[in-house]
Motif scaffolding. Structure first.
Motif, mmCIF file in Angstrom:
data_model
loop_
_atom_site.group_PDB
_atom_site.id
_atom_site.type_symbol
_atom_site.label_atom_id
_atom_site.label_comp_id
_atom_site.label_asym_id
_atom_site.label_seq_id
_atom_site.Cartn_x
_atom_site.Cartn_y
_atom_site.Cartn_z
ATOM 1 N N VAL A 1 3.249 13.076 -2.345
ATOM 2 C CA VAL A 1 2.703 12.254 -3.426
ATOM 3 C C VAL A 1 1.685 13.128 -4.153
ATOM 4 N N LYS A 2 1.826 13.225 -5.465
ATOM 5 C CA LYS A 2 1.010 14.182 -6.214
ATOM 6 C C LYS A 2 0.403 13.531 -7.450
ATOM 7 N N CYS B 1 -2.134 12.205 4.119
ATOM 8 C CA CYS B 1 -1.378 11.195 3.343
ATOM 9 C C CYS B 1 -0.131 10.745 4.097
ATOM 10 N N MET B 2 0.038 9.420 4.232
ATOM 11 C CA MET B 2 1.191 8.914 4.981
ATOM 12 C C MET B 2 2.245 8.298 4.063
ATOM 13 N N LYS B 3 2.193 8.635 2.796
ATOM 14 C CA LYS B 3 3.268 8.307 1.841
ATOM 15 C C LYS B 3 3.598 6.814 1.786
ATOM 16 N N CYS C 1 -1.254 4.054 -3.620
ATOM 17 C CA CYS C 1 -1.926 4.689 -4.766
ATOM 18 C C CYS C 1 -0.986 4.777 -5.965
ATOM 19 N N VAL C 2 0.283 5.058 -5.711
ATOM 20 C CA VAL C 2 1.249 5.173 -6.809
ATOM 21 C C VAL C 2 1.353 3.839 -7.537
ATOM 22 N N ALA D 1 -0.201 8.097 -13.118
ATOM 23 C CA ALA D 1 -0.484 9.525 -12.963
ATOM 24 C C ALA D 1 -0.149 10.018 -11.558
ATOM 25 N N ILE D 2 -0.020 9.101 -10.587
ATOM 26 C CA ILE D 2 0.381 9.524 -9.233
ATOM 27 C C ILE D 2 1.876 9.297 -9.107
#
Ligand code: SF4
Ligand code: SF4
Length: 384
Positions: free
Chosen positions: A285-286, A321-323, A327-328, A335-336
């Protein structure tokens, strides 16, 4: 200074069409039915069949909603919390069938007459490498190789995503964290996120020194809802008190007060170990720095404290980060994004999300789905 998010443009994608969402869900429906109902060796007993069908439809419906709404976190959480609730139900029932109690004598635990659990995997490596002995053999006949194989497959694809799509413990605290509308404790010292590494190091060294799985013997909060130590001595009693206190504090009280997965973020040595594999897993995740206005909504939403002001400025999540996708889903600027390593950040994030979700959900059905089906079958047996 945090930006007022009300000034930021909202750009959530419109829901996908029903037919297109159904089409995207079809492979998961087929896979779920294959895994839950038609796999070789699946029980032909009617209630097991029914629980398999219910689970297959449940997992398919959640995936459909992920496709239709573009939201990952909400639907994944329903699966994950169900897994956290149904695992102890099926597991404890099996223990009573097998040995008439949740308590296991310590000698039997060391001798491995207990179902294998993924938690001690990091504790096994050093003693096994040095002495070629497993300090926690688990029930080898009951499938240690299968468990390690599933863990490896999941880990290579998802890295620490294991902690959001496979761990059958994390759902309990995620469910508790979802109960209050607002966090009572908001200011959390970021240094706590290093504690799991310290616990991991201490437990690895202690397991080597004592030649037994130290974490399972002394610190696992989930013993309180699975297989505790039969308290035949003062030491056994002390162990159980520690398990219950850790469970009450880290899995119930703190998640309720903070709305975070505090056991995972502040304590779990397996989670720390699993973070290492985020380095090699292909999905991440970026943050697209060009689109990010630093409102830090993502940092607040992260249940695992895997974002900091500095990491957002760098465009990265932290190693832990556990994906989970929280946040997305919350970012008002989109933006994520889900990202495949080695590609440009702007490379079709929805395509990266789909590829990640197909892999993660296929494995979640195979592993978590089986556990959910077992829990449902146990409940059906009580009432039917
Ligand atoms: S990435 Fe985080 S800080 Fe940036 S806009 Fe999205 S929610 Fe706000
Ligand atoms: S950084 Fe995002 S995806 Fe990673 S754990 Fe936190 S909320 Fe979940």
């Amino acid at each position: 200074m945090a930006t007022d998010v009300r000034t930021l443009p909202l750009a959530r994608p419109a829901p996908r069409g029903i037919l297109w969402s159904l089409f995207l869900t079809l492979p998961i429906l087929i896979w779920s039915l294959l895994m839950m109902v038609f796999r070789p060796g699946a029980s032909a007993e009617p209630l097991s069949r029914i629980s398999g069908v219910i689970t297959a439809l449940f997992m398919t419906a959640l995936f459909f909603m992920m496709m239709r709404t573009h939201n990952t976190y909400r639907w994944r959480r329903i699966f994950f919390v169900s897994l956290g609730i149904l695992f102890p139900i099926g597991f404890i029932h099996n223990l009573y069938v097998m040995r008439g109690s949740m308590g296991i004598p310590i000698e039997e635990m060391i001798a491995g007459r207990t179902p294998f659990c993924f938690m001690p995997i990091p504790l096994l490596i050093l003693p096994a490498a040095l002495t070629r002995t497993l300090v926690f053999p688990g029930s080898i006949a009951g499938g240690i190789a299968a468990m390690v194989g599933i863990w490896l497959a999941l880990t290579l694809v998802m890295g620490k995503g294991w902690c959001s799509y496979a761990c059958f413990f994390g759902g309990i605290e995620e469910g508790v964290a979802a109960i209050p509308a607002r966090a009572r404790i908001r200011k959390l010292d970021s240094r706590w996120r290093y504690l799991p590494w310290a616990v991991l190091l201490a437990m690895v060294l202690l397991s080597l020194a004592l030649f037994e799985p130290a974490y399972c013997m002394w610190l696992c909060p989930f013993k309180a809802v699975s297989e505790y130590v039969a308290a035949r001595s003062t030491i056994g009693l002390i162990q159980n008190v520690i398990f219950v206190l850790l469970f009450a504090g880290l899995v119930i009280a703190l998640p309720f007060l903070t709305k975070k997965r505090t056991q995972c973020a502040w304590f779990c040595p397996f989670g720390a170990f699993q973070s290492i594999f985020n380095k090699i897993s292909i999905f991440e995740v970026k943050i697209d720095k060009d689109h990010c206005k630093p409102c830090l909504l993502c940092q607040n939403a992260c249940p695992n404290l895997s974002l900091s002001k500095e990491s957002v400025a760098r465009g990265e999540t932290l190693l832990s980060c556990m994906k989970c996708g929280a946040c997305v889903d919350v970012c008002p600027r989109q933006a994520i994004v889900w990202h495949i390593k080695g590609t440009q950040i702007a490379w079709k994030p929805e395509r990266a999300r789909l590829m990640f979700l197909y892999s993660a959900w296929a494995l979640a059905v195979m592993f978590g789905g089986t556990i959910i089906a077992q829990g449902i079958a146990t409940i059906l047996h009580v009432f039917v």
